[in-house]
Design an enzyme around this catalytic site. Structure first.
Site, short mmCIF file in Angstrom:
data_model
loop_
_atom_site.label_atom_id
_atom_site.label_comp_id
_atom_site.label_asym_id
_atom_site.label_seq_id
_atom_site.Cartn_x
_atom_site.Cartn_y
_atom_site.Cartn_z
N TYR A 46 1.17 -1.38 -0.43
CA TYR A 46 0.23 -0.14 0.12
C TYR A 46 1.40 1.33 -0.34
O TYR A 46 1.70 1.79 0.66
CB TYR A 46 -0.62 0.32 0.94
N GLU A 48 -0.49 4.77 -0.45
CA GLU A 48 -1.09 5.56 -0.52
C GLU A 48 -0.25 7.35 -0.56
O GLU A 48 0.06 7.65 -0.45
CB GLU A 48 -2.66 5.86 0.71
N ASP A 196 -5.55 13.06 -25.47
CA ASP A 196 -5.76 12.30 -25.14
C ASP A 196 -5.46 11.56 -26.23
O ASP A 196 -5.71 11.37 -26.84
CB ASP A 196 -6.91 11.33 -25.50
N THR A 222 -3.15 6.27 -22.57
CA THR A 222 -2.96 4.89 -21.74
C THR A 222 -1.27 4.45 -22.25
O THR A 222 -0.70 5.63 -23.07
CB THR A 222 -3.41 4.05 -22.60
N LYS A 225 -1.68 0.42 -24.81
CA LYS A 225 -1.90 0.81 -26.60
C LYS A 225 0.32 0.89 -27.57
O LYS A 225 0.50 0.09 -27.11
CB LYS A 225 -2.62 1.32 -27.10
N ARG A 231 -1.12 -2.70 -18.95
CA ARG A 231 -2.57 -2.36 -19.16
C ARG A 231 -2.88 -1.20 -18.14
O ARG A 231 -2.85 -1.46 -17.02
CB ARG A 231 -3.58 -3.41 -18.51
C1 LIG Z 1 -8.25 8.18 -27.01
C2 LIG Z 1 -8.63 7.13 -25.86
N1 LIG Z 1 -9.76 7.37 -24.83
C3 LIG Z 1 -8.76 6.45 -23.50
C4 LIG Z 1 -9.51 5.24 -23.01
C5 LIG Z 1 -9.39 4.31 -22.13
O1 LIG Z 1 -8.79 3.51 -22.03
P1 LIG Z 1 -9.24 2.18 -20.65
O2 LIG Z 1 -9.37 1.06 -21.51
O3 LIG Z 1 -7.58 1.64 -19.97
O4 LIG Z 1 -9.87 2.92 -19.63
C6 LIG Z 1 -9.02 4.66 -24.69
C7 LIG Z 1 -9.04 3.14 -24.82
O5 LIG Z 1 -9.23 2.66 -25.49
C8 LIG Z 1 -8.81 5.45 -25.82
O6 LIG Z 1 -8.89 4.57 -27.26
#
Ligand SMILES: Cc1ncc(COP(=O)(O)O)c(C=O)c1O
Length: 414
Positions: A46, A48, A196, A222, A225, A231
């Site tokens: 843990y 936090e 994002d 993320t 990918k 993950r």
């Molecule tokens: C552009 C985008 N943002 C956020 C996410 C969310 O990621 P997670 O599946 O890890 O929650 C994805 C997932 O496919 C994504 O394509």
């Protein structure tokens, strides 16, 4: 169920990934070092809080790992600590996006994002997601003629709506994103810009896609990918926003961070600085372009006519099948992809008209143009004859012969 049966299923899934063609654009193969770090006793701890400011004792080694992961995250994108801050604790891309919204905005505030059907993510304001329920999302869309972003239209909507935050970076967009234009639109309207880059982060590291830095105020991604890591996810923001972002992640919405996964992120960020990783990103785009050309040569239609990234979307309407029928038929031959909406899809999200295909995982296992041409021909044959059982069997054999020449986890067994 016995424990052994769980491991049997893990082995079967590992085998499926080894023998099949993973063409789901958001999937990839993490290295054995990344996988190893996730299965360590760091999972027991843990921690936090943040490095140097924990609520529990015994974090002297964890602190070093998390601080290193933060430093490596900035290094990966060529950023300096004077101006940028990395939070490597978000468990997933969705929770990273939630943390940004909750940290910088109030519920009900206006945010602009790309429509889900056009390639935006659920967390970019879908009404069935927390984002659409908690915030007032206004959506921009793609040009119906070109299937590409229309920046003048994005600017027009921003001027009318005056959102507090503009989200760019998508889940199923085939073209490069012009972050400079998005930043100009955000600045002109007093909005913050969030990129994002979950899908394209690896391409950005490898110079195969323009970078959102220094144009975006906040970048989420993320790590599983194109980055090929565990993950999970992270947030990088300008230093002036760091306090709000950190507070939103913890204690705002998460408890103990997954330090085993943070260690795996540190390893991934080291791997991703190698020349091999970077040249693979250029190859990922070349492979997607080759795949696009091969599909078009077989008479298939693609959204926006092709790709500039790691992914493309087949418009299945001229084949008289749905995206689901097509992707199910492909799966029977060991080729894995997902049914996807096409822009302004006349069909429903449950039964969309497209199939999204990505090349990151195939590139990781070493595929180049020669293999992508074979893959394009197999996919086209299946989509034109989705009920031909003999054809699917024959292609499955060919797929297994090919993947055997490009092993990814040789002799891995649990
Ligand atoms: C552009 C985008 N943002 C956020 C996410 C969310 O990621 P997670 O599946 O890890 O929650 C994805 C997932 O496919 C994504 O394509």
């Amino acid at each position: 169920m016995e424990i052994k049966e769980v491991f049997d299923l893990i082995n079967q899934e590992t085998d499926r990934q080894e023998k099949g063609l993973v063409m789901i654009a958001s999937e990839n193969y993490a290295s054995l070092d990344v996988l190893k770090a996730m299965g360590t006793p760091l999972s027991n701890k843990y921690s936090e809080g943040y490095p140097g400011k924990r609520y529990y004792s015994g974090n002297q080694f964890i602190d070093q790992i998390e601080s290193s992961a933060q430093k490596l995250a900035l290094q990966l994108f060529g950023l300096d600590e004077e101006n940028w801050h990395a939070n490597v604790q978000p468990h997933s891309g969705s929770s990273a996006n939630l943390a940004v919204y909750l940290g910088l905005l109030q519920p009900g505030d206006k945010i602009m994002g790309l429509d889900l059907g056009a390639g935006g993510h659920l967390t970019h304001g879908s009404p069935v997601n927390f984002s659409g329920k908690l915030f007032n999302f206004i959506h921009y869309n793609l040009d119906p003629e070109t299937g590409k972003l229309d920046y003048a239209e994005v600017a027009r909507i921003a001027e009318t709506e005056k959102p507090k935050l503009i989200v760019c970076g998508f889940t199923a967009y085939t073209q490069q994103i012009d972050f400079v234009k998005f930043s100009e639109i955000a600045k002109a309207n007093g909005a913050l810009l969030m990129a994002d880059i979950s899908h394209i982060a690896g391409l950005i590291v490898g110079g195969a896609h323009p970078s959102p830095f220094p144009y975006a105020d906040i970048v989420t991604t993320t790590t599983h990918k194109t980055l090929r890591g565990p993950r999970s996810a992270m947030i990088i923001c300008k230093n002036e926003l760091a306090k709000q972002i950190d507070k939103a992640v913890f204690p705002g919405m998460q408890g103990g961070p997954l330090e085993n996964v943070i260690a795996a992120k540190a390893i991934c960020f080291i791997e991703d600085q190698s020349e091999k990783f970077k040249s693979d990103q250029i190859q990922t785009v070349k492979n997607a372009e080759t795949l696009a050309e091969g599909l078009k040569a077989n008479g298939l239609n693609l959204v926006a006519g092709g790709t500039q990234t790691h992914l493309l979307i087949i418009d299945c309407r001229n084949l008289n099948i749905s995206g689901k029928e097509g992707s199910n038929a492909m799966a029977e031959a060991g080729i894995y992809a997902n049914a996807n909406m096409i822009p302004y899809d006349p069909s429903t999200p449950m039964n969309p008209s497209g199939i999204r295909l990505g090349t990151p995982a195939l590139t990781t296992r070493g595929f180049k143009e020669t293999e992508m041409k074979m893959v394009a021909d197999w996919i086209a044959q299946i989509l034109k004859n989705p009920t031909d059982e003999n054809l699917k069997k024959e292609i499955k054999n060919q797929v297994e012969n090919l993947t055997a020449k490009f092993p990814i986890y040789p002799n891995l067994s649990y």
